[in-house]
Design an enzyme around this catalytic site. Structure first.
Site, PDB file in Angstrom:
ATOM      1  N   LYS A  55      52.510   4.174 -59.197  1.00 13.05           N
ATOM      2  CA  LYS A  55      52.558   5.566 -59.653  1.00 13.05           C
ATOM      3  C   LYS A  55      53.854   5.823 -60.434  1.00 13.05           C
ATOM      4  O   LYS A  55      53.846   6.477 -61.465  1.00 13.05           O
ATOM      5  CB  LYS A  55      52.422   6.510 -58.436  1.00 13.05           C
ATOM      6  CG  LYS A  55      51.025   6.431 -57.823  1.00 13.05           C
ATOM      7  CD  LYS A  55      50.879   7.120 -56.477  1.00 13.05           C
ATOM      8  CE  LYS A  55      49.479   6.832 -55.899  1.00 13.05           C
ATOM      9  NZ  LYS A  55      49.216   7.411 -54.592  1.00 13.05           N
ATOM     10  N   GLN A  99      52.320  10.494 -49.700  1.00 11.16           N
ATOM     11  CA  GLN A  99      51.543   9.253 -49.637  1.00 11.16           C
ATOM     12  C   GLN A  99      50.983   9.069 -48.226  1.00 11.16           C
ATOM     13  O   GLN A  99      51.697   9.229 -47.229  1.00 11.16           O
ATOM     14  CB  GLN A  99      52.445   8.067 -50.034  1.00 11.16           C
ATOM     15  CG  GLN A  99      51.725   6.754 -50.178  1.00 11.16           C
ATOM     16  CD  GLN A  99      50.728   6.716 -51.337  1.00 11.16           C
ATOM     17  OE1 GLN A  99      50.901   7.372 -52.363  1.00 11.16           O
ATOM     18  NE2 GLN A  99      49.667   5.950 -51.174  1.00 11.16           N
ATOM     19  N   ASP A 122      47.115  15.585 -55.730  1.00 14.77           N
ATOM     20  CA  ASP A 122      46.164  14.734 -55.010  1.00 14.77           C
ATOM     21  C   ASP A 122      44.867  15.489 -54.722  1.00 14.77           C
ATOM     22  O   ASP A 122      43.873  14.891 -54.301  1.00 14.77           O
ATOM     23  CB  ASP A 122      46.767  14.309 -53.660  1.00 14.77           C
ATOM     24  CG  ASP A 122      47.100  12.823 -53.609  1.00 14.77           C
ATOM     25  OD1 ASP A 122      46.531  12.072 -54.416  1.00 14.77           O
ATOM     26  OD2 ASP A 122      47.924  12.453 -52.760  1.00 14.77           O
TER      27      ASP A 122
HETATM   28  N1  GUN Z   1      46.712   6.504 -49.768  1.00 14.59           N
HETATM   29  C1  GUN Z   1      45.706   5.793 -50.337  1.00 14.59           C
HETATM   30  N2  GUN Z   1      45.214   6.440 -51.417  1.00 14.59           N
HETATM   31  C2  GUN Z   1      45.946   7.575 -51.540  1.00 14.59           C
HETATM   32  C3  GUN Z   1      45.909   8.653 -52.466  1.00 14.59           C
HETATM   33  O1  GUN Z   1      45.110   8.709 -53.410  1.00 14.59           O
HETATM   34  N3  GUN Z   1      46.811   9.643 -52.246  1.00 14.59           N
HETATM   35  C4  GUN Z   1      47.692   9.616 -51.208  1.00 14.59           C
HETATM   36  N4  GUN Z   1      48.535  10.643 -51.079  1.00 14.59           N
HETATM   37  N5  GUN Z   1      47.742   8.634 -50.332  1.00 14.59           N
HETATM   38  C5  GUN Z   1      46.867   7.615 -50.504  1.00 14.59           C
END
Ligand code: GUN
Length: 285
Positions: A55, A99, A122
């Site tokens: 990211k 996350q 998200d």
């Molecule tokens: N953990 C695995 N995929 C994601 C996601 O798309 N967003 C977040 N915040 N955590 C994750």
């Protein structure tokens, strides 16, 4: 011998994600704002560290400000909520995520509810999740929205199709099922308590799996000519693998995503696009 006449498609998420990132970069070049994306990472879960790195690379590539807030796995709920409040108020940050997964002692539902919905890139806040379910414009969860983007880019029809989603997580399975229903697909959601998964997958035009169980999806349980989307992620012998027995499924499928290079980069690109949309919404550009 594949035994059918239509061409096979490898659904290249890497290539499409690069197109999306370049398009965001171009749009930004024409504006005078610099969107800011932040990620709160609690602990050092190896898969999470790897995702956050992806990211960060993508955010920097398109010219965003990127901020990583690292907290120890022993962090209190109070401290984590205080960090969320800070980001909610920070004028340089237009979107942020926590996350997942969080350590067990933290209540992720309570924590996600404290994110300012306009900055919830998200799409996990109940307000955005609900709007997405109703088909209203909103910030959509990155993996499900990225999967739809990939299917659309390759012109794979959804309307009236039998689609089996494997996995009923809040991150992928549930929001994905909602988005597919809104596209008039006939959706079955299977999960670890489903009695006979093969009974569903054998009839599916499209199978989308997000479980983290390697080789769960096998050729013998699929219909010839189906489309298979692999949103799984596991490490086997130090190698990143998905849920699908790729080598065999590819012989009978019409279209399939690779791992890596399929859904993963689409998730990252959609998060970047969501951050662009959040910045546009907040700053009215
Ligand atoms: N953990 C695995 N995929 C994601 C996601 O798309 N967003 C977040 N915040 N955590 C994750």
């Amino acid at each position: 011998m594949r035994g059918f006449s239509f061409p096979f498609m490898l659904l290249d998420g890497k290539k499409l994600s690069e197109k999306i990132l370049n398009s965001v970069k171009r749009k930004l070049a024409a504006k005078k704002v610099k969107p800011g994306l932040a990620v709160i990472l609690v602990g050092q879960h190896p898969a999470s560290v790897a995702y956050v790195r992806q990211k960060k690379l993508a955010a920097e590539k398109v010219g965003f400000i990127f901020r990583e807030v690292n907290l120890p796995s022993s962090v209190s709920e109070r401290r984590l909520l205080a960090e969320i409040e800070k980001l909610n108020r920070d004028r340089k940050i237009h979107g942020f995520i926590v996350q997942l997964p969080l350590p067990d002692k933290l209540d992720s539902r309570k924590i996600l509810e404290r994110i300012e919905p306009r900055k919830d890139v998200d799409g996990f806040h109940p307000l955005n999740f609900g709007r997405g379910f109703l088909g209203l414009p909103t910030l959509l969860p990155a993996t499900p929205a990225g999967i739809l983007r990939l299917l659309d880019a390759y012109k794979i029809p959804l309307k009236g199709k039998n689609i089996v989603v494997v996995g009923h997580s809040n991150i992928v399975g549930k929001p994905l099922a909602a988005l597919l229903i809104n596209r008039d697909a006939t959706v079955s959601v299977c999960h670890k308590f489903t009695k006979d998964l093969a009974e569903f997958t054998k009839k599916a035009d499209i199978v989308i799996s997000a479980t983290g169980v390697a080789k769960l999806i096998r050729a013998k349980n699929l219909k010839r000519g189906c489309t298979v989307i692999d949103a799984g992620c596991a490490k086997v012998g130090g190698k990143l693998v998905g849920d699908v027995d790729f080598a065999n499924v590819k012989k009978i499928a019409r279209a399939i995503t690779p791992v890596p290079g399929g859904v993963g980069p689409m998730t990252v690109a959609t998060l970047i696009e969501n951050t662009y949309l959040a910045a546009r919404n907040i700053n009215n550009f």
